[in-house]
Write a protein that holds these residues in place. Structure first.
Motif, PDB file in Angstrom:
ATOM      1  N   LEU A 174       0.826  -1.212   0.000  1.00  0.00           N
ATOM      2  CA  LEU A 174       0.000   0.000   0.000  1.00  0.00           C
ATOM      3  C   LEU A 174       0.857   1.259   0.000  1.00  0.00           C
ATOM      4  CD1 LEU A 174      -2.884  -0.959   2.467  1.00  0.00           C
ATOM      5  CD2 LEU A 174      -3.000  -0.753  -0.027  1.00  0.00           C
ATOM      6  N   ILE A 175       1.960   1.232   0.735  1.00  0.00           N
ATOM      7  CA  ILE A 175       2.872   2.380   0.735  1.00  0.00           C
ATOM      8  C   ILE A 175       3.420   2.601  -0.668  1.00  0.00           C
ATOM      9  CG2 ILE A 175       5.144   3.197   1.521  1.00  0.00           C
ATOM     10  CD1 ILE A 175       4.499   1.783   4.227  1.00  0.00           C
ATOM     11  N   LEU A 176       3.902   1.539  -1.284  1.00  0.00           N
ATOM     12  CA  LEU A 176       4.439   1.662  -2.644  1.00  0.00           C
ATOM     13  C   LEU A 176       3.377   2.170  -3.608  1.00  0.00           C
ATOM     14  CD1 LEU A 176       6.583  -1.597  -2.834  1.00  0.00           C
ATOM     15  CD2 LEU A 176       7.413   0.760  -2.656  1.00  0.00           C
ATOM     16  N   TYR A 177       2.175   1.654  -3.479  1.00  0.00           N
ATOM     17  CA  TYR A 177       1.089   2.083  -4.364  1.00  0.00           C
ATOM     18  C   TYR A 177       0.761   3.560  -4.158  1.00  0.00           C
ATOM     19  CZ  TYR A 177      -3.376   2.340  -6.745  1.00  0.00           C
ATOM     20  OH  TYR A 177      -4.393   2.703  -7.585  1.00  0.00           O
ATOM     21  N   SER A 178       0.771   4.019  -2.924  1.00  0.00           N
ATOM     22  CA  SER A 178       0.410   5.414  -2.654  1.00  0.00           C
ATOM     23  C   SER A 178       1.436   6.398  -3.224  1.00  0.00           C
ATOM     24  CB  SER A 178       0.217   5.646  -1.154  1.00  0.00           C
ATOM     25  OG  SER A 178       1.434   5.539  -0.467  1.00  0.00           O
TER      26      SER A 178
ATOM     27  N   PHE B  27      12.998   4.310  -7.660  1.00  0.00           N
ATOM     28  CA  PHE B  27      12.496   2.991  -8.045  1.00  0.00           C
ATOM     29  C   PHE B  27      13.623   1.964  -7.971  1.00  0.00           C
ATOM     30  CE2 PHE B  27      12.053  -0.346 -11.199  1.00  0.00           C
ATOM     31  CZ  PHE B  27      10.824  -0.875 -10.874  1.00  0.00           C
ATOM     32  N   ASN B  28      14.786   2.302  -8.544  1.00  0.00           N
ATOM     33  CA  ASN B  28      15.929   1.376  -8.541  1.00  0.00           C
ATOM     34  C   ASN B  28      16.429   1.097  -7.124  1.00  0.00           C
ATOM     35  OD1 ASN B  28      15.890   1.079 -11.333  1.00  0.00           O
ATOM     36  ND2 ASN B  28      17.291   2.783 -11.659  1.00  0.00           N
TER      37      ASN B  28
ATOM     38  N   LEU C 215      14.310  -4.347  -1.897  1.00  0.00           N
ATOM     39  CA  LEU C 215      13.394  -5.487  -1.883  1.00  0.00           C
ATOM     40  C   LEU C 215      14.094  -6.778  -2.282  1.00  0.00           C
ATOM     41  CD1 LEU C 215      10.161  -3.848  -3.362  1.00  0.00           C
ATOM     42  CD2 LEU C 215      10.585  -4.535  -0.985  1.00  0.00           C
ATOM     43  N   GLU C 216      14.993  -6.695  -3.254  1.00  0.00           N
ATOM     44  CA  GLU C 216      15.740  -7.893  -3.668  1.00  0.00           C
ATOM     45  C   GLU C 216      16.630  -8.390  -2.534  1.00  0.00           C
ATOM     46  OE1 GLU C 216      17.679  -6.562  -7.247  1.00  0.00           O
ATOM     47  OE2 GLU C 216      15.868  -6.838  -8.460  1.00  0.00           O
ATOM     48  N   ARG C 217      17.293  -7.470  -1.819  1.00  0.00           N
ATOM     49  CA  ARG C 217      18.123  -7.866  -0.678  1.00  0.00           C
ATOM     50  C   ARG C 217      17.252  -8.460   0.431  1.00  0.00           C
ATOM     51  NH1 ARG C 217      20.446  -2.793  -1.523  1.00  0.00           N
ATOM     52  NH2 ARG C 217      19.638  -2.020   0.455  1.00  0.00           N
TER      53      ARG C 217
END
Length: 151
Positions: free
Chosen positions: A113-117, A127-128, A134-136
């Protein structure tokens, strides 16, 4: 241990499609819109993800097809209703018997939800950075779970 995310997505999508069709027979487009509405626009399955799952549901006799004006209308079968009921029971069991699991899923949902907002204001640099974080994070979680499994 690697989790097959595609299989997980297809299993979830299978349940979402059956839930939609449990309300009424629908065209594929209506199924997509129904799922999108359920998630308030945060998630919208693509036709490319819906049609293979629909084909599988038809093959497994969980969904039937009726033709109307040269268009396919999908209908849940009795076997599909039983399968949906079992799927819902399984999901309830997972979330009720493992309260700590529910907390983790809730945290992941909140993160989504945070990312979407912030989706409209996210520049490529941020973004990168976030993708790298997130990958880590995923890697650390998999490492932790693998170590726990080997103990």
């Amino acid at each position: 241990m690697k989790i097959n995310l595609e299989r997980l997505r297809k299993g979830t999508l299978k349940m979402l499609i059956l839930e939609a069709l449990d309300k009424k027979p629908m065209y594929a487009y209506e199924i997509i819109k129904s799922i999108e509405a359920k998630f308030n626009g945060i998630y919208k399955p693509s036709p490319g993800s819906i049609y293979p799952v629909l084909k599988q549901l038809v093959t497994n006799n969980l969904v039937s097809i009726e033709e109307k004006d040269n268009k396919k209308i999908y209908c849940i079968t009795d076997k599909g209703k039983d399968t949906l009921k079992n799927m819902k029971t399984e999901v309830k069991t997972i979330f009720s018997s493992k309260n700590h699991y529910r907390k983790l899923v809730s945290e992941l949902f909140d993160l989504g939800l945070i990312l979407y907002s912030y989706k409209d204001s996210l520049n490529e640099e941020n973004f990168n950075k976030i993708q790298s974080i997130l990958e880590r994070c995923r890697s650390e979680i998999e490492k932790t779970l693998d170590e726990a499994k080997q103990s």
